[in-house]
Design an enzyme around this catalytic site. Structure first.
Site, short mmCIF file in Angstrom:
data_model
loop_
_atom_site.label_atom_id
_atom_site.label_comp_id
_atom_site.label_asym_id
_atom_site.label_seq_id
_atom_site.Cartn_x
_atom_site.Cartn_y
_atom_site.Cartn_z
N HIS A 1 -24.99 -21.93 -21.55
CA HIS A 1 -24.18 -21.21 -22.52
C HIS A 1 -22.65 -21.54 -22.35
O HIS A 1 -22.05 -21.93 -23.42
CB HIS A 1 -24.09 -19.71 -22.37
CG HIS A 1 -23.26 -18.95 -23.48
ND1 HIS A 1 -24.11 -18.59 -24.69
CD2 HIS A 1 -22.14 -18.60 -23.60
CE1 HIS A 1 -23.08 -18.08 -25.44
NE2 HIS A 1 -21.93 -17.90 -24.83
N HIS B 1 -26.20 -14.87 -31.09
CA HIS B 1 -26.24 -13.79 -30.31
C HIS B 1 -27.75 -13.15 -30.32
O HIS B 1 -28.14 -12.17 -30.50
CB HIS B 1 -25.52 -12.52 -30.57
CG HIS B 1 -24.60 -12.07 -29.70
ND1 HIS B 1 -24.54 -10.77 -29.10
CD2 HIS B 1 -23.88 -12.41 -28.40
CE1 HIS B 1 -23.71 -10.24 -28.19
NE2 HIS B 1 -23.34 -11.50 -27.53
#
Length: 759
Positions: free
Chosen positions: A61, A110
């Site tokens: 990430h 998300h």
């Protein structure tokens, strides 16, 4: 034997004295060679806090370790446009609108948090992207979202979708930002792994552009906003690389962040006041990776040194160890770099707004990020090793074994309706399908008009926002993706998504100028997924180079899969355009009675990957429609020229569902009906349901037909008159074939989402 780290703080001195102590590097997602490299960088074993920081910053990430070798194409191929003020590597891209105004925008994912805890996962996704906009110096003015869920009838969709929508609506509405559009799709491949991609856009004077650099030795490091708690600890390093089992259970389920939109609203106002007063040297939001990311990135971007006293961080939970404080992803926090002479004023202004602001450290010239906890040093690292020098993997990639078989399994060979009545029923079945039906059950939960500057919102092809009441200058934004096309051909599928978003901006009359993307894929450790990723990135980079618009930033989301089954490769593309005067925008609808309905573009027999193939046959095979970016540029230029000339009354992009769906939507958003006559010799089924790219349905006022046709011919754009708008026609009259009343169309199209979810 591993020491109990809860007994005493693991300091740098302890690490020096216990080089052979076992550490949980594998449990934190690190590979053995990565752990050994950390030891080489430090010249010793890392402390527990350092290990946590490296595991986070070297995660997929944060470090983009599997994707950056391919993402470099964006920088290498990006057109050098004078509008681009800040691009890839910044919190968000910034483009100039005119000599005074700039706009910043970005889209991020998300996904996994929204599956684990739908409302808070989606809400904090919105909150996080808003803070990216603040960090560039802008006032957030709007949000959008791109959502994908499993089959609409699956029980888990009924759990996830309402929570996600509630979270997006609650956070955006409370902050006071209009939601101006987006998309919602359903496909079994997203079962157990929904996609929640959020976009935000902000506006600012060009002179207010901010930097993340922690520069100026002796400057004060201030933490602004909410207290730090245990929520989200391990989020980016665990959830972002987690896959979910067939039962939906994650390999690891750390707590999802909890959002407070009212604090976020205060944060916006405080930051803008501080920026305008010239009180801030550098700024960074705290989102994924919390303090770990903010401290290391600002230090690495600045003079390279920083000293922080961690015990000064305001906490809302007892017993937090230093690694917990560093890894916490508590929301509504910003990191400020401030001149010592201005620090007290920053603290005082923050207090007046009722926000916590605490000096937690200083900028140094040591080239080291040093973190102390109650007088003991728990972190002493070169910040660039965290932020810029993580592992880079050129992972193997290979074309999926089934791609050749899929390519020859063409939807064009599937059984199709043979009679007018069967085609009529297909129009209704398609309009009632989850991906094509009215989405107002979702969009009505969002405030779309707060601030009073929303000119166009859902269900128009793009959202349009006015930036300046005096001049009328505004922007248009569209967010689009098509996972089925990308599954068939990720290179051209990504370009089709880019072309659709580009066209959706153009049909409002705006000129597309910039791109942000969110790339949603399965595991990068799967060579087939990496092949899809490389092809999609190359497709976007080549496409933007051709269109002459830069990629300004975005997000990569890997590990989107359930068990061994990855989602369809799903690149979601946001395109931003500028319109000189929003009064010139082109709306969706049918104009006035007696206006001419025409189709710009060419219809071919292109049904593979289409909604018709999915809805009527559950089929995915063949090759996607062709994409012609030269044609898209000519079409955009034409629409921009015709906007505001009274030569176009309405326009609507043709995409999912083809011409039939575009007519259904135009009629349902108008008080008029449509009299349609297909071109002589045209196959009604193909003409209605093909998803050929580069097509727009336009409505031309009476007396303007020749001017529009001439403008199309000058650009080599085919235009085909199809019929007229008619106040006396009830719905859709397809001459020589069938009629569908407005009641028929609305009964099929409206109210489907809520009823299918049992609402």
């Amino acid at each position: 034997m591993t020491r109990d780290l809860n007994v005493a703080v693991d300091t740098v001195g302890v690490a020096d004295a216990t080089p052979d102590e076992k550490q949980p590097w594998a449990e934190l997602g690190l590979k053995e060679d990565e752990y050994q490299r950390i030891r080489e960088v430090l010249g010793r074993r890392p402390t527990q806090s350092e290990l946590a920081m490296y595991s986070i910053m070297w995660s997929e990430h944060c470090s983009y370790k599997s994707s950056k070798v391919h993402l470099r194409q964006f920088g290498e191929k990006n057109p050098r446009t004078p509008r681009l003020l800040a691009g890839i590597g910044e919190n968000a891209g910034v483009v100039a609108i005119d000599d005074h105004i700039a706009v910043t925008f970005k889209v991020e994912s998300h996904n996994h948090p929204s599956y684990v805890e739908p409302k808070q996962g989606a809400a904090t996704g919105v909150g996080g992207i808003i803070r990216d906009i603040i960090a560039m110096g802008a006032r957030p003015i709007a949000v959008m979202d791109s959502l994908r869920f499993g089959a609409i009838d699956h029980p888990d969709t009924a759990r996830v979708l309402p929570g996600v929508v509630d979270g997006i609506g609650h956070y955006g509405n409370c902050v006071g930002l209009p939601n101006i559009g987006g998309e919602t799709y359903f496909d079994p491949c997203y079962q157990g792994n929904p996609l929640v991609n959020a976009l935000s856009v902000g506006v600012m004077p060009r002179s207010r552009l901010q930097s993340m650099q922690a520069s100026g030795t002796g400057n004060i490091v201030i933490l602004l906003g909410a207290k730090t708690g245990r929520d989200g600890i391990g989020g980016v390093s665990v959830l972002a690389s987690a896959t979910f089992s067939e039962s939906g259970e994650g390999d690891a389920r750390p707590s999802v962040q909890v959002g407070d939109p009212f604090t976020e609203k205060l944060l916006i106002e405080v930051c803008l006041e501080l920026f305008d007063a010239g009180l801030v040297v550098g700024v960074q939001d705290l989102g994924g990776a919390g303090l770990t990311c903010a401290l290391s990135e600002t230090a690495a971007a600045g003079d390279g040194g920083m000293h922080v006293d961690l015990e000064l961080v305001p906490l809302r939970a007892e017993g937090m160890e230093p690694q917990d404080i560093l890894a916490s992803e508590s929301q509504e926090r910003m990191l400020l770099i401030v001149d010592p002479a201005k620090a007290e004023e920053v603290l005082a202004r923050s207090r007046r707004w009722g926000l916590l602001a605490t000096a937690i450290g200083t900028v140094t010239g040591t080239g080291r990020l040093v973190v102390d906890f109650h007088g003991q040093t728990v972190v002493d690292v070169p910040p660039k090793s965290l932020a810029d020098e993580g592992p880079v993997y050129n992972r193997p990639f290979t074309e999926p074994n089934d791609l050749g078989l899929i390519a020859v399994d063409r939807a064009e060979t599937l059984p199709r309706p043979a009679t007018d009545e069967e085609i009529r029923q297909t129009v209704l079945d398609m309009a009632a399908s989850p991906n094509l039906c009215d989405k107002s059950w979702i969009t009505e939960q969002y405030d779309s008009s707060v601030f009073g500057n929303t000119v166009l919102g859902a269900p128009h092809d793009a959202g349009v926002i006015r930036l300046d009441e005096r001049t009328g200058v505004g922007i248009a934004i569209s967010l689009d993706g098509n996972g089925r096309f990308a599954r068939l051909d990720p290179y051209h599928g990504a370009q089709l998504a880019l072309a659709e978003a580009y066209r959706n901006v153009a049909v409002t009359g705006a000129t597309p100028i910039a791109v942000s993307d969110c790339l949603n894929f399965g595991s990068p450790e799967d060579p087939h997924v990496m092949w899809q990723f490389e092809r999609a990135v190359t497709g976007i980079a080549d496409g933007c180079q051709k269109l002459g618009i830069p990629v300004t930033g975005g997000n990569v989301s890997f590990y989107n899969q359930t068990g061994r089954e990855a989602i369809h490769p799903t690149p979601v593309i946001g395109v931003l355009g500028v319109i000189d005067d929003v009064a010139r925008r082109i709306p969706l609808g049918l104009g006035r009675t007696g206006d001419t309905i025409a189709l710009i573009g060419t219809t071919l027999e292109e049904l593979s990957g289409s909604e018709w193939a999915q809805v009527k046959h559950g089929h995915l095979g063949g090759v996607p429609p062709k994409v012609d970016l030269d044609h898209e540029m000519k079409l955009a230029e034409l629409l921009g020229r015709l906007a505001g000339t009274e030569q176009l009354a309405a326009a609507h992009d043709l995409s999912e569902g083809g011409l039939a769906q575009a007519l259904v939507e135009a009629i349902c958003h108008s008080g008029l009906g449509a009299q349609i006559l297909l071109p002589e010799g045209a196959d009604p089924f193909t003409y209605l349901f093909s998803e050929s790219s580069g097509r727009v349905l336009v409505v031309i006022p009476r007396g303007q037909e020749l001017a529009v046709r001439t403008a199309c011919e000058q650009r080599g754009l085919p235009i085909t008159p199809l019929g007229v708008t008619d106040a006396n026609t009830d719905g859709l009259h397809l001459r020589d074939h069938f009629d569908l009343t407005r009641g028929d169309l609305e009964a099929a199209w409206k109210g489907r989402i809520g009823s299918r979810l049992g609402e």
